[in-house]
Design an enzyme around this catalytic site. Structure first.
Site, PDB file in Angstrom:
ATOM      1  N   GLU A 128      60.254  58.325  49.474  1.00 41.87           N
ATOM      2  CA  GLU A 128      61.077  58.778  50.599  1.00 41.87           C
ATOM      3  C   GLU A 128      60.261  58.891  51.887  1.00 41.87           C
ATOM      4  OE1 GLU A 128      64.047  58.170  50.130  1.00 41.87           O
ATOM      5  OE2 GLU A 128      65.060  60.094  50.251  1.00 41.87           O
ATOM      6  N   THR A 181      68.673  57.621  61.580  1.00 40.13           N
ATOM      7  CA  THR A 181      68.261  58.968  61.140  1.00 40.13           C
ATOM      8  C   THR A 181      67.437  59.639  62.246  1.00 40.13           C
ATOM      9  OG1 THR A 181      68.227  58.146  58.890  1.00 40.13           O
ATOM     10  CG2 THR A 181      67.139  60.241  59.249  1.00 40.13           C
TER      11      THR A 181
HETATM   12  P1  ADP Z   1      69.843  56.524  53.342  1.00 39.91           P
HETATM   13  O1  ADP Z   1      70.028  57.661  54.294  1.00 39.91           O
HETATM   14  O2  ADP Z   1      71.130  55.868  52.942  1.00 39.91           O
HETATM   15  O3  ADP Z   1      68.914  56.803  52.180  1.00 39.91           O
HETATM   16  P2  ADP Z   1      67.622  55.758  54.743  1.00 39.91           P
HETATM   17  O4  ADP Z   1      67.814  55.516  56.192  1.00 39.91           O
HETATM   18  O5  ADP Z   1      67.014  57.027  54.284  1.00 39.91           O
HETATM   19  O6  ADP Z   1      69.029  55.472  54.079  1.00 39.91           O
HETATM   20  O7  ADP Z   1      66.686  54.679  54.081  1.00 39.91           O
HETATM   21  C1  ADP Z   1      66.785  53.375  54.371  1.00 39.91           C
HETATM   22  C2  ADP Z   1      65.434  52.856  54.873  1.00 39.91           C
HETATM   23  O8  ADP Z   1      64.514  52.714  53.802  1.00 39.91           O
HETATM   24  C3  ADP Z   1      65.597  51.491  55.501  1.00 39.91           C
HETATM   25  O9  ADP Z   1      64.770  51.429  56.629  1.00 39.91           O
HETATM   26  C4  ADP Z   1      65.095  50.555  54.424  1.00 39.91           C
HETATM   27  O10 ADP Z   1      64.579  49.362  54.960  1.00 39.91           O
HETATM   28  C5  ADP Z   1      64.023  51.370  53.737  1.00 39.91           C
HETATM   29  N1  ADP Z   1      63.832  50.980  52.325  1.00 39.91           N
HETATM   30  C6  ADP Z   1      62.696  50.549  51.752  1.00 39.91           C
HETATM   31  N2  ADP Z   1      62.891  50.288  50.451  1.00 39.91           N
HETATM   32  C7  ADP Z   1      64.182  50.527  50.184  1.00 39.91           C
HETATM   33  C8  ADP Z   1      64.970  50.451  49.011  1.00 39.91           C
HETATM   34  N3  ADP Z   1      64.497  50.032  47.847  1.00 39.91           N
HETATM   35  N4  ADP Z   1      66.256  50.822  49.109  1.00 39.91           N
HETATM   36  C9  ADP Z   1      66.772  51.240  50.281  1.00 39.91           C
HETATM   37  N5  ADP Z   1      66.088  51.339  51.429  1.00 39.91           N
HETATM   38  C10 ADP Z   1      64.775  50.988  51.381  1.00 39.91           C
END
Ligand code: ADP
Length: 308
Positions: A128, A181
């Site tokens: 994360e 975010t």
């Molecule tokens: P959510 O709030 O839906 O979790 P986030 O904004 O926290 O979405 O996370 C998405 C970010 O994490 C994007 O920038 C994405 O490119 C990156 N990322 C890296 N690896 C992954 C993955 N396996 N799955 C989803 N997002 C990923």
């Protein structure tokens, strides 16, 4: 066991009054992942279907979380990971957390479960940190532990699993607009008044008590966020209309899922949750905004093994 197929659930972070501390696990919304033991040491992401995300281990949250785990054991081989993405990145229902949690859950299974859930949460948090810059637990904790979770403290990490009433359902709508975010964090105020803080911690206590007591009315009364929602909701079109329509359709309450733009509503029973979905659908159908809508039981177990 040489390979596992995993269901990696979507999650609702914050859950209205619990900004940065509460989370809830979904059941029918999530990604899938196949993890195989390999003779080649390290973590190798070999396939990603459904999203344009990096295969490079260090750039993918699944890879980073898995590497954090491997650092703590002596294991000669490695693992291959295939990710089947269904949760859109940036939707606010824990897309990155699903991958981070699924990776460490699956590898732990293949290794014969040497790590506790609490330890898996710590590894997944490293993933994360890649996605959001901070190792937060409010999505990975419910994804790994199921039900509802409370992050009582980060230093030291103290995550508490909370029970969820068996008829608790979530309706989640994702209006497909981009809310970064970083932007939704930037607009937050750094100070809160004592009056608002008192209301908020009263509601968090009420919500947690409602979960323990199976008291849907108390859950409903406590689903109120007086600090973050009034500020953030301006970034989400039709937020107020969705809130009113959900309540009119019988929802216990609603709020922003994570940092948005998804909006969640909680209901008692599948029937009400579906009626809430119909009411929300009617709102976005009259707009130009593309949207997805799902209803899901609250998932009491978190990540699950699927038949291969
Ligand atoms: P959510 O709030 O839906 O979790 P986030 O904004 O926290 O979405 O996370 C998405 C970010 O994490 C994007 O920038 C994405 O490119 C990156 N990322 C890296 N690896 C992954 C993955 N396996 N799955 C989803 N997002 C990923």
């Amino acid at each position: 066991m040489k390979a596992v197929k995993i269901f990696c659930p979507g999650t609702i972070a914050n859950v209205s009054c619990g900004f940065d501390v509460l989370g809830l696990c979904l059941d029918s919304v999530g990604d899938e992942m196949i993890i195989r033991k390999s003779e080649i040491p390290g973590i190798h992401i070999t396939k990603i279907v459904g999203a344009d995300l990096p295969l490079a281990t260090q750039k993918n949250v699944a890879g980073v979380a898995a590497l954090a785990m491997l650092k703590e054991i002596t294991y000669e081989g490695g693992f291959e990971i295939e990710i089947y993405k269904k949760i859109k990145a940036g939707s606010g229902i824990g897309s990155s957390a699903a991958s981070a949690a699924g990776a460490v859950f699956g590898i732990n299974e293949l290794l014969g479960n040497p790590f506790t859930n609490a330890k898996l949460v710590e590894f997944a948090m490293q993933g994360e940190a890649l996605a959001s810059g901070a190792p937060h637990a409010d999505n990975v904790a419910p994804a790994l532990m199921g039900g509802a979770t409370l992050v009582r403290s980060y230093t030291p990490l103290d995550v508490i699993g909370l029970p969820t009433p068996s008829e608790l359902y979530a309706t989640v709508v994702h209006p497909q607009i981009e809310v970064k975010t970083a932007d939704s964090r930037a607009i937050l105020k750094h100070n809160v008044t004592l009056k608002k803080a008192i209301q908020q911690w009263g509601n968090v206590g009420g919500f947690v008590s409602g979960l323990f007591l199976n008291d849907y009315e108390l859950i409903s009364r406590s689903l109120e966020d007086v600090i973050v929602e009034p500020i953030r909701s301006v970034l989400i079109p039709y937020f107020k209309a969705v809130k009113t329509a959900s309540k009119d359709a019988g929802a216990l309450g609603s709020g922003i899922s994570g940092s948005g733009p998804s909006i969640f509503a909680l209901s008692k029973g599948a029937e009400t949750a579906n009626e809430v979905a119909d009411a929300i659908r009617k709102i976005y159908e009259h707009t130009e905004i593309p949207f997805d809508i799902h209803t899901s039981k609250v998932n009491p177990t978190g990540c699950k093994i699927l038949p291969l």
